[in-house]
Design a protein around this motif. Structure first.
Motif, PDB file in Angstrom:
ATOM      1  N   GLY A 143      11.038  10.879   1.037  1.00 29.11           N
ATOM      2  CA  GLY A 143      10.743  12.201   1.563  1.00 29.11           C
ATOM      3  C   GLY A 143      10.160  12.047   2.950  1.00 29.11           C
ATOM      4  N   LYS A 144       9.397  13.029   3.391  1.00 28.10           N
ATOM      5  CA  LYS A 144       8.859  12.968   4.753  1.00 28.10           C
ATOM      6  C   LYS A 144       7.429  12.444   4.787  1.00 28.10           C
ATOM      7  CE  LYS A 144      12.584  15.074   6.068  1.00 28.10           C
ATOM      8  NZ  LYS A 144      13.680  14.254   6.608  1.00 28.10           N
ATOM      9  N   ARG A 145       6.761  12.522   3.677  1.00 31.49           N
ATOM     10  CA  ARG A 145       5.329  12.276   3.674  1.00 31.49           C
ATOM     11  C   ARG A 145       4.892  11.055   2.879  1.00 31.49           C
ATOM     12  NH1 ARG A 145       2.039  16.585   4.914  1.00 31.49           N
ATOM     13  NH2 ARG A 145       3.061  18.081   6.290  1.00 31.49           N
ATOM     14  N   HIS A 146       5.734  10.600   1.960  1.00 29.97           N
ATOM     15  CA  HIS A 146       5.309   9.524   1.076  1.00 29.97           C
ATOM     16  C   HIS A 146       5.669   8.170   1.697  1.00 29.97           C
ATOM     17  CE1 HIS A 146       3.815   8.116  -2.757  1.00 29.97           C
ATOM     18  NE2 HIS A 146       4.819   7.247  -2.802  1.00 29.97           N
ATOM     19  N   VAL A 147       4.643   7.384   2.006  1.00 32.53           N
ATOM     20  CA  VAL A 147       4.832   6.144   2.756  1.00 32.53           C
ATOM     21  C   VAL A 147       4.484   4.929   1.898  1.00 32.53           C
ATOM     22  CG1 VAL A 147       4.107   4.824   4.787  1.00 32.53           C
ATOM     23  CG2 VAL A 147       4.242   7.326   4.894  1.00 32.53           C
ATOM     24  N   THR A 148       5.320   3.904   1.993  1.00 26.43           N
ATOM     25  CA  THR A 148       5.018   2.614   1.383  1.00 26.43           C
ATOM     26  C   THR A 148       4.955   1.565   2.480  1.00 26.43           C
ATOM     27  OG1 THR A 148       6.182   3.213  -0.651  1.00 26.43           O
ATOM     28  CG2 THR A 148       5.783   0.869  -0.270  1.00 26.43           C
ATOM     29  N   VAL A 149       3.881   0.803   2.459  1.00 28.55           N
ATOM     30  CA  VAL A 149       3.736  -0.305   3.401  1.00 28.55           C
ATOM     31  C   VAL A 149       3.906  -1.584   2.618  1.00 28.55           C
ATOM     32  CG1 VAL A 149       2.226  -1.447   5.073  1.00 28.55           C
ATOM     33  CG2 VAL A 149       2.115   1.034   4.788  1.00 28.55           C
ATOM     34  N   PRO A 150       5.081  -2.232   2.747  1.00 30.99           N
ATOM     35  CA  PRO A 150       5.326  -3.427   1.940  1.00 30.99           C
ATOM     36  C   PRO A 150       4.417  -4.592   2.335  1.00 30.99           C
ATOM     37  CG  PRO A 150       7.127  -3.051   3.486  1.00 30.99           C
ATOM     38  CD  PRO A 150       6.216  -1.866   3.584  1.00 30.99           C
ATOM     39  N   ASP A 151       4.087  -4.663   3.626  1.00 32.87           N
ATOM     40  CA  ASP A 151       3.265  -5.785   4.096  1.00 32.87           C
ATOM     41  C   ASP A 151       2.243  -5.261   5.101  1.00 32.87           C
ATOM     42  OD1 ASP A 151       2.147  -8.072   5.036  1.00 32.87           O
ATOM     43  OD2 ASP A 151       3.972  -8.909   5.900  1.00 32.87           O
ATOM     44  N   MET A 152       1.024  -5.115   4.627  1.00 32.38           N
ATOM     45  CA  MET A 152      -0.034  -4.539   5.468  1.00 32.38           C
ATOM     46  C   MET A 152      -0.250  -5.367   6.727  1.00 32.38           C
ATOM     47  SD  MET A 152      -1.849  -1.826   5.429  1.00 32.38           S
ATOM     48  CE  MET A 152      -3.221  -1.183   6.393  1.00 32.38           C
ATOM     49  N   GLU A 153      -0.196  -6.665   6.562  1.00 32.50           N
ATOM     50  CA  GLU A 153      -0.360  -7.578   7.707  1.00 32.50           C
ATOM     51  C   GLU A 153       0.627  -7.228   8.817  1.00 32.50           C
ATOM     52  OE1 GLU A 153      -2.884 -10.537   8.758  1.00 32.50           O
ATOM     53  OE2 GLU A 153      -2.456 -10.407   6.598  1.00 32.50           O
ATOM     54  N   ARG A 154       1.822  -6.986   8.431  1.00 27.92           N
ATOM     55  CA  ARG A 154       2.884  -6.663   9.380  1.00 27.92           C
ATOM     56  C   ARG A 154       2.560  -5.365  10.128  1.00 27.92           C
ATOM     57  NH1 ARG A 154       8.589  -6.175   9.855  1.00 27.92           N
ATOM     58  NH2 ARG A 154       8.798  -5.730  12.094  1.00 27.92           N
ATOM     59  N   LEU A 155       2.082  -4.372   9.389  1.00 24.53           N
ATOM     60  CA  LEU A 155       1.723  -3.103  10.029  1.00 24.53           C
ATOM     61  C   LEU A 155       0.584  -3.321  11.022  1.00 24.53           C
ATOM     62  CD1 LEU A 155       1.952   0.004  10.266  1.00 24.53           C
ATOM     63  CD2 LEU A 155       0.334   0.182   8.371  1.00 24.53           C
ATOM     64  N   LEU A 156      -0.397  -4.124  10.614  1.00 31.14           N
ATOM     65  CA  LEU A 156      -1.537  -4.373  11.499  1.00 31.14           C
ATOM     66  C   LEU A 156      -1.108  -5.078  12.785  1.00 31.14           C
ATOM     67  CD1 LEU A 156      -4.240  -5.394   8.863  1.00 31.14           C
ATOM     68  CD2 LEU A 156      -4.067  -3.243  10.122  1.00 31.14           C
ATOM     69  N   VAL A 198       0.846  -1.178   0.000  1.00 32.41           N
ATOM     70  CA  VAL A 198       0.000   0.000   0.000  1.00 32.41           C
ATOM     71  C   VAL A 198       0.893   1.244   0.000  1.00 32.41           C
ATOM     72  CG1 VAL A 198      -1.843   1.241   1.176  1.00 32.41           C
ATOM     73  CG2 VAL A 198      -1.720  -1.250   1.342  1.00 32.41           C
ATOM     74  N   VAL A 199       0.522   2.215  -0.803  1.00 30.77           N
ATOM     75  CA  VAL A 199       1.303   3.446  -0.899  1.00 30.77           C
ATOM     76  C   VAL A 199       0.385   4.642  -0.690  1.00 30.77           C
ATOM     77  CG1 VAL A 199       2.796   4.844  -2.379  1.00 30.77           C
ATOM     78  CG2 VAL A 199       2.836   2.351  -2.563  1.00 30.77           C
ATOM     79  N   GLY A 234      11.698  -1.929   9.022  1.00 25.97           N
ATOM     80  CA  GLY A 234      11.164  -2.436   7.764  1.00 25.97           C
ATOM     81  C   GLY A 234       9.650  -2.533   7.693  1.00 25.97           C
ATOM     82  N   VAL A 235       8.964  -1.979   8.673  1.00 28.99           N
ATOM     83  CA  VAL A 235       7.503  -2.022   8.644  1.00 28.99           C
ATOM     84  C   VAL A 235       6.965  -1.055   7.592  1.00 28.99           C
ATOM     85  CG1 VAL A 235       5.394  -1.728  10.008  1.00 28.99           C
ATOM     86  CG2 VAL A 235       7.465  -2.626  11.085  1.00 28.99           C
ATOM     87  N   ILE A 236       7.645   0.076   7.441  1.00 31.54           N
ATOM     88  CA  ILE A 236       7.277   1.036   6.403  1.00 31.54           C
ATOM     89  C   ILE A 236       8.531   1.500   5.665  1.00 31.54           C
ATOM     90  CG2 ILE A 236       5.251   1.901   7.625  1.00 31.54           C
ATOM     91  CD1 ILE A 236       6.960   4.324   8.476  1.00 31.54           C
ATOM     92  N   GLU A 237       8.313   2.081   4.487  1.00 28.61           N
ATOM     93  CA  GLU A 237       9.397   2.735   3.761  1.00 28.61           C
ATOM     94  C   GLU A 237       9.004   4.173   3.515  1.00 28.61           C
ATOM     95  OE1 GLU A 237       9.671   0.244   0.314  1.00 28.61           O
ATOM     96  OE2 GLU A 237      10.037  -1.517   1.595  1.00 28.61           O
ATOM     97  N   LEU A 238       9.997   5.062   3.552  1.00 27.82           N
ATOM     98  CA  LEU A 238       9.718   6.487   3.383  1.00 27.82           C
ATOM     99  C   LEU A 238      10.463   7.048   2.188  1.00 27.82           C
ATOM    100  CD1 LEU A 238       9.829   8.196   6.916  1.00 27.82           C
ATOM    101  CD2 LEU A 238       7.884   7.966   5.379  1.00 27.82           C
TER     102      LEU A 238
END
Lengths: 248, 248
Positions: A222-235, A183-184, A216-220
């Motif tokens: 800049g300061k505002r643009h976020v990539t979530v490689p694994d949503m399950e992991r974030l949850l 998710v981005v 490694g839960v998220i990637e950044l």
DNA sequence: CGTAAATTTGAGCCCCTTCAAGTTAAGTGG
DNA sequence: CCACTTAACTTGAAGGGGCTCAAATTTACG
């Protein structure tokens, strides 16, 4: 242009992007006609204050586009955000003439305003508005209570993860990306606004975001643009029920 | 008696102590007649669970007498109270069939229950119920947002003072004692329940109550009986606006 | 390119938590 | 009526998570 920048030309309710989710969602075409007559648009720039707590409010409104915040402030300056207003959300309270909270635009914001008196009169005569408003208010109450759990019991890391998950989920539904894959999205809030939402300091917000990035839960970008490689992991990091609930 | 203890004989709505404040407040006598047909009473002992989160709910209800709590629990046991239910407060959500929170009686509790389906049908046909429910829900939303400020930004001492002030104020309106002079009341909650409400541990609650007592802000007789010699002084400790608000 | 705002990072401290023990109060059964 | 039990509450000591204060870095923008 300076004076006119927050006035917009009239838009037909039938073409409105929030037609099916806002307070007018259940209205029939004849009811929409009445609303058309009492409505007007206003736009605000990012950072502008829409309403100050205590101000006299002679209108209620729906957010059409953009994001606004609802905040409460103590005498000594401590601030707590008590609501995040997204498109279709409702602002103001029928039957109350003074604003209870500060409303601030965090992005460019367009609101569909209704003059208060005619709106209240209409609520008395047409049940569809009141019914929809009740539904929306109950949803907001649920959201507020979920936030109470976050504020009262979650750790800083869990708070950040929860906020990111909420934003990610919302963007995922809009962009129909596979919600369990990558998710981005862009953060619509400053670190300080996030802190005010989460009951933290902006330094702690920054540190926890860095930590989630380091782990490694998220990637950044800049300061505002976020990539979530694994949503399950974030949850997993939110502290909430993982399974999402056979019963929930 | 064991099986029957939570069933009560029928009470006439006209004699009901919450007649003018509950969800039925605006109903006409013909509407009350309809409600009479779908209602029944239940009572619970202090400590009993009324509803478990996730349970199927086939009724909605008004608190008639006593106090109940609304709580949310995380997997690891962390709990947060998200609402305090007092007489006239409403339980349940029309249109939802599973409970979202645990409901627990903290004192002996009497509820006026309405079978859900008939109640929902009635909401569609008679606006008075929906209107009142909207009003009550908006009030609850305001209360929840005030609580968010407390949970997110107040110190332990301010949290305790705020809770005491709320209880004191409520009892003051009931007993019509001079709200700026001496106020006396009993705490309806255990230290643990207060902790769950305030987002603290029970030890911190106990320590802060001791501190307020040591500083003369409150006096204690036993563990639950509280005297506030100077309400003004207590309000100072809450961190809220002192003046009560020319505008508020 | 220069300035201000937003953000990150560091160091030390303090409020609240955790863990542990002791005290009070309220039953309950003998 | 008193020993016993248990829940509620208080108090102490130590540790840690998030805050405060401070400075460096990045970004946005004129």
């Amino acid at each position: 242009m300076a004076l006119q920048e927050n006035v917009r030309t009239h838009i037909d309710c039938g073409d409105c992007p929030i037609r099916h989710r806002a307070v007018c969602a259940r209205c029939e075409s004849d009811e929409l006609k009445l609303l058309e007559e009492m409505k007007y648009y206003r736009t605000y720039e990012a950072g502008q204050t829409v309403i100050w707590s205590g101000d006299k409010m002679d209108f209620v409104a729906s957010v059409v586009e953009g994001i606004a915040t609802l905040t409460q402030t103590m005498e000594d300056g401590r601030t707590q955000m008590v609501g995040l207003l997204l498109p279709s959300d409702f602002v103001g309270r029928p039957g109350r003439d003074q604003a209870a909270y500060d409303v601030t635009a965090t992005t460019r914001l367009t609101m569909c305003c209704f003059r208060k008196k005619p709106f209240e009169d209409m609520m008395m005569n047409t049940p569809h508005i009141g019914q929809r408003l009740l539904e929306m208010t109950l949803d907001e109450l649920d959201a507020a209570r979920e936030w109470m759990l976050l504020l009262g019991r979650k750790t800083a890391r869990e708070k950040i993860a929860s906020l990111l998950a909420i934003i990610a989920r919302r963007d995922a539904t809009l962009k129909l990306s596979n919600s369990r894959g990558q998710v981005v999205f862009d953060l619509p809030l400053t670190r300080e606004a996030m802190a005010d939402y989460l009951g933290l300091t902006l330094e702690t917000v920054s540190r926890q975001i860095s930590a989630l990035k380091r782990d490694g839960v998220i990637e950044l970008e800049g300061k505002r643009h976020v990539t979530v490689p694994d949503m399950e992991r974030l949850l997993d990091e939110t502290g909430d029920d993982t399974d999402g609930g056979v019963f929930a």
